[in-house]
Motif scaffolding. Structure first.
Motif, mmCIF file in Angstrom:
data_model
loop_
_atom_site.group_PDB
_atom_site.id
_atom_site.type_symbol
_atom_site.label_atom_id
_atom_site.label_comp_id
_atom_site.label_asym_id
_atom_site.label_seq_id
_atom_site.Cartn_x
_atom_site.Cartn_y
_atom_site.Cartn_z
ATOM 1 N N SER A 635 28.297 67.375 72.775
ATOM 2 C CA SER A 635 29.565 67.945 73.462
ATOM 3 C C SER A 635 30.668 67.937 72.486
ATOM 4 C CB SER A 635 29.713 67.633 74.680
ATOM 5 O OG SER A 635 30.941 68.310 75.037
ATOM 6 N N SER A 660 34.065 73.235 76.067
ATOM 7 C CA SER A 660 33.522 72.391 76.709
ATOM 8 C C SER A 660 33.741 72.500 78.012
ATOM 9 C CB SER A 660 34.098 71.035 76.362
ATOM 10 O OG SER A 660 33.797 70.590 75.070
ATOM 11 N N ARG A 715 31.504 67.020 77.408
ATOM 12 C CA ARG A 715 30.934 66.687 78.355
ATOM 13 C C ARG A 715 29.956 65.291 78.182
ATOM 14 N NH1 ARG A 715 30.187 69.996 82.571
ATOM 15 N NH2 ARG A 715 31.523 72.009 82.276
ATOM 16 N N GLY A 720 29.866 63.383 83.019
ATOM 17 C CA GLY A 720 30.138 64.967 82.831
ATOM 18 C C GLY A 720 31.098 65.343 82.414
ATOM 19 N N LEU A 721 31.919 66.601 82.688
ATOM 20 C CA LEU A 721 33.192 66.920 82.135
ATOM 21 C C LEU A 721 34.209 66.053 82.293
ATOM 22 C CD1 LEU A 721 34.296 69.388 80.746
ATOM 23 C CD2 LEU A 721 35.525 70.103 82.701
#
Length: 816
Positions: A635, A660, A715, A720-721
């Motif tokens: 990512s 992203s 990510r 996660g994000l």
């Protein structure tokens, strides 16, 4: 242009100056030489694809009009339109094809192919059904229908229901009747008001079987439903991409066309079987329907009913030349010749495999074959050369049992000759004899040693599973391509890894207690360093592997690597540590992997650089046969180059390949794995800093205007994000991650001098000439390295969200 050496592909700078005439011609000639010729027996004949050599009439006409670049935008089949130039040629060709499809009156236009034509048909159908008061529209087709139907449904945001294929391999009216009843029942259960629109997609010439649906019976079924009290409303689209230009000339009594009252639209593909060059399709529909796809174009002064808008008039000229230059008698002669050649193909296949199941398609040039080989499979080389594709289809045997079976479809197209077929016959006979020999080797190969099963589950390295065939082990013999694409299963080649016990030499002073079990493994202990790798393993703790001479040329991570995986599974906050070495024994890099073996956040420490990988996703896959591949998605990758001195950090580049913030999917699906390596990055940030820099620079000052008013996002495998917050302080690179919309966070920090320290404290041995090594040399090296590497692993463990890989107090490296 070639892929980058690390397997990623980035955009190239637009050329500032033109190539010379000679250089331009040479480059084009090189690429032309890579495109198979239609008449060379040594080039792929594409027996598995519906494509053929364009007719000279079409090529000549396209060349005549291409230089004037006429744009046939719009539809030209209505009265008063299409009166001049290439628009007139399109009108005349399209209306003639409408006549061929038994339409009394029709509208239509040229498309880029059946994908676009199907999208146009479903769009018209959806809009017409909505205009009839249908709040919901559902597309129903066979599971064997071309993928363009599902794609069009997805684009148009309508439901898609694929009915399972039965042993007949066609869309049976009984299955449709059940699907209609289910839709009626859904409405009753939910209390939905209003009609439900149904777009039925029939096929005249399935790509994988060549068969045509019973479109007359399907039309009768729709008629009975419409005449009754059904709450369903219907639109019927026919995909005649392949059969539409063949069946009228070979089996004109097959009623797939507009002679059926309830066929509303149709698509043809003249660039498949109509002898046209790419790209040329034809969309046809009944009068009065085309307006359901009409969009005014006031800036151009007309109404556009097409999907693509601008279209080539030269293509219209080429199609017109075939419709009127070949006419029915020319096409009839062409495809009847193809049927004769198809029957010859059937004869040579029966001769090579008498027990094969053969199913010719009535009136079509397709032959479907279920070979009697193990699982119906064909060797990869034969499939690759002839572009053969297998599909699993339901089949009812002589005892009445229906099971799934692998079938391959063969297209006999107008450019093919008996020489093509006879050459294939020789290759097929040789190929069918090959699997038996390979099966014998596989049967003689030992199973995977139990001692290595954990290692295989703890490493992403393909070399434990696969090996190059003997004749393709030196990459210098084929420098034009990555040899990873040639991996073969070790068991199939009889080169499974062997394992032997090794008595440890440790007396407790080197980190072992004299009782730790050590194993050594290699494909062949008579030549332990001559076949891909030699390894030392302490089960559940570590492995050290030395690559052979050929693999060292290909490796992206050095010539030898030590992997410490102790506690990584039991304690997920303890990273896997991988220490890599150059062939001359110099330290190359240390990798701290947080997460599982496939998906994690990672730090790579080099003497001259640091790399932080956020959301690294690794996948290896066996696609088909012996085709192995490997791919990496990351990512965000933060690359920091270290230079001498105390220069403050500077931002060199921010490359944004993807957003992203959008939901992340791997950039390769299963069917797209082709070669190793293949890498993709959402975002790349490149920085340079002096390794002696001890000041403080925050994220905002570091990245400045590159953020464009928004956070740097990645990510994370764990969070996660997340916002990615790189900064420098006290001689360290600190990378913070903060979960967007959540409470999760952690910080990864590493000293700018750690790589230089690791080079001093982690000496290796020279493995540049591995054939001269002795197993005891590598075992002794492993015993010296492991205790130090283990301390490094523990020093990098996650402690309350702080990950600080560093040189641990009291850790001492050995001497080579």
């Amino acid at each position: 242009m070639p892929d980058l050496s690390d397997g990623s592909t980035e955009c190239d700078p637009f050329p500032e100056t033109a190539l010379s005439t000679d250089a331009l011609a040479a480059a084009l000639a090189d690429r032309l030489a890579e495109v198979p010729d239609w008449h060379s027996a040594s080039d792929p004949v594409r027996l598995g694809f519906a494509m053929s050599e364009p007719h000279p009439l079409a090529l000549h006409a396209a060349g005549m009009f291409a230089a004037r670049n006429p744009n046939n935008v719009g539809v030209h089949t209505r009265f008063g339109d299409g009166v001049r130039g290439t628009r007139r040629l399109e009108r005349e060709a399209v209306l003639a094809l409408g006549g061929l499809m038994r339409a009394d009156s029709a509208d239509g236009y040229l498309t880029s192919g059946a994908n676009e034509g199907t999208l146009a048909g479903l769009r018209v159908g959806r809009n017409a059904l909505r205009a009839a008061g249908c709040r919901r529209v559902v597309v129903i087709a066979s599971a064997l229908t071309h993928h363009s139907v599902a794609k069009a449904a997805e684009i148009l945001d309508v439901d898609f229901k694929a009915l399972p294929a039965g042993p007949s391999w066609v869309l049976e009216p009984a299955a449709l009747e059940e699907a209609f009843d289910a839709l009626e029942a859904e409405g009753d259960e939910t209390g939905a008001t209003g009609a439900t629109g149904v777009i039925v997609v029939s096929t005249a010439g399935y790509y994988n079987t060549g068969l045509a649906d019973p479109i007359d019976r399907i039309g009768s079924l729709l008629g009975r439903r419409i005449d009754g009290a059904s709450r369903l409303r219907f639109f019927h689209h026919v995909d005649a991409a392949h059969g539409g230009m063949i069946l009228p000339f070979t089996e004109p009594d097959i009623p797939f066309d507009f002679r059926n009252r309830f066929v509303h639209s149709m698509v043809l593909d003249p660039h498949k079987s109509g002898l046209m060059p790419y790209s040329c399709g034809v969309f046809l529909c009944r009068k009065g329907l085309l307006g359901h796809g009409a969009i005014p174009a006031p800036m151009s002064g007309f109404v556009d009913e097409t999907v693509t808008g601008s279209r080539s008039g030269a293509t219209a000229a080429a199609l017109w030349s075939l419709v009127f230059g070949l006419a029915a008698e020319g096409y009839r002669e062409t495809f009847r010749g193809c049927l004769d050649l198809r029957d010859h193909l059937a004869d040579v296949i029966r001769a090579a495999d008498p027990d094969a199941v053969l199913r010719p398609s009535p009136g079509n040039t397709v032959l479907v074959v279920g070979f009697s080989t193990e699982g119906g499979a064909l060797p990869g080389k034969l499939k690759e050369h002839y572009r053969l594709v297998g599909n699993t289809l339901p089949w009812t045997d002589d005892q009445g049992q229906t099971t799934d079976r692998l079938f391959h479809h063969f297209y006999v197209m107008p450019h093919m000759t008996r020489t093509h077929i006879d050459t294939f016959a020789v290759d097929l006979a040789a190929a069918l004899a090959e699997p038996a020999a390979e099966a014998g080797r596989a049967a003689a190969a030992p199973p995977v040693p139990a001692e290595l099963k954990h290692l295989r589950g703890s490493s992403a390295c393909l070399r434990h599973l696969v090996v190059h065939p003997p004749q393709r082990r030196n990459p210098d013999d084929y420098p034009h391509a990555y040899s990873f694409h040639t991996f073969r299963n070790r068991a199939e080649l009889g080169e499974q890894l062997r394992v032997e016990s090794w008595t440890p030499t440790g007396d407790g002073t080197d980190g072992t207690d004299g009782r730790d079990e050590l194993l050594v493994y290699a494909p062949d202990f008579d030549a332990p360093f001559a076949n891909e790798l030699f390894g030392v393993l302490s089960p559940q703790k570590f492995s050290l592997e030395v690559l052979d001479r050929n693999q060292q040329k290909l490796s992206l991570v050095g010539a030898a690597h030590l992997s410490v995986f102790e506690d990584a599974e039991q304690r997920p906050h303890t990273p896997v540590l991988l220490a890599n070495f150059h062939a001359d024994g110099r330290f190359r890099s240390a990798e701290y992997k947080y997460g599982d073996r496939w998906h994690g956040d990672e730090l790579q420490v080099f003497e001259d650089s640091l790399v932080v990988k956020v959301g690294k996703d690794a996948r290896s896959i066996r696609r088909t046969g012996d085709d192995y591949s490997f791919s990496l998605d990351t990512s965000l990758e933060l690359r920091v180059t270290l230079v001498d001195g105390d220069a403050p950090p500077r931002l060199d580049r921010v490359a944004r390949h993807a957003d992203s913030a959008l939901p992340r999917r791997r950039h390769l699906l299963r069917g797209q794995y082709r070669r190793f390596p293949n890498r993709f990055f959402d975002v790349i940030v490149e920085l340079t800093v002096g390794r002696g820099f001890t000041g403080t620079v925050g994220t905002d000052d570091l990245l400045g205007e590159s953020l464009q008013g928004s956070a740097l996002l990645g990510r994370s495998a764990e969070l996660g994000l997340a916002r990615v917050l790189p900064r420098f302080a006290d001689g360290q690179l600190l990378t913070g991650l903060e979960e967007v919309g959540g409470e999760g966070r952690y910080e990864l920090s590493v000293g700018l001098d750690l790589g230089a320290r690791l080079r001093q404290e982690l000496p290796g041995i020279d493995v540049g000439e591995p054939e001269g090594l002795e197993p005891r040399d590598v075992v002794a090296w492993a015993e010296r390295l492991y205790p130090v590497a283990r301390r490094l692993q523990l020093a990098g463990a996650d402690r309350d969200g702080a990950r600080h890989p560093h040189w641990p107090t009291g850790a001492k490296g050995g001497t080579a």
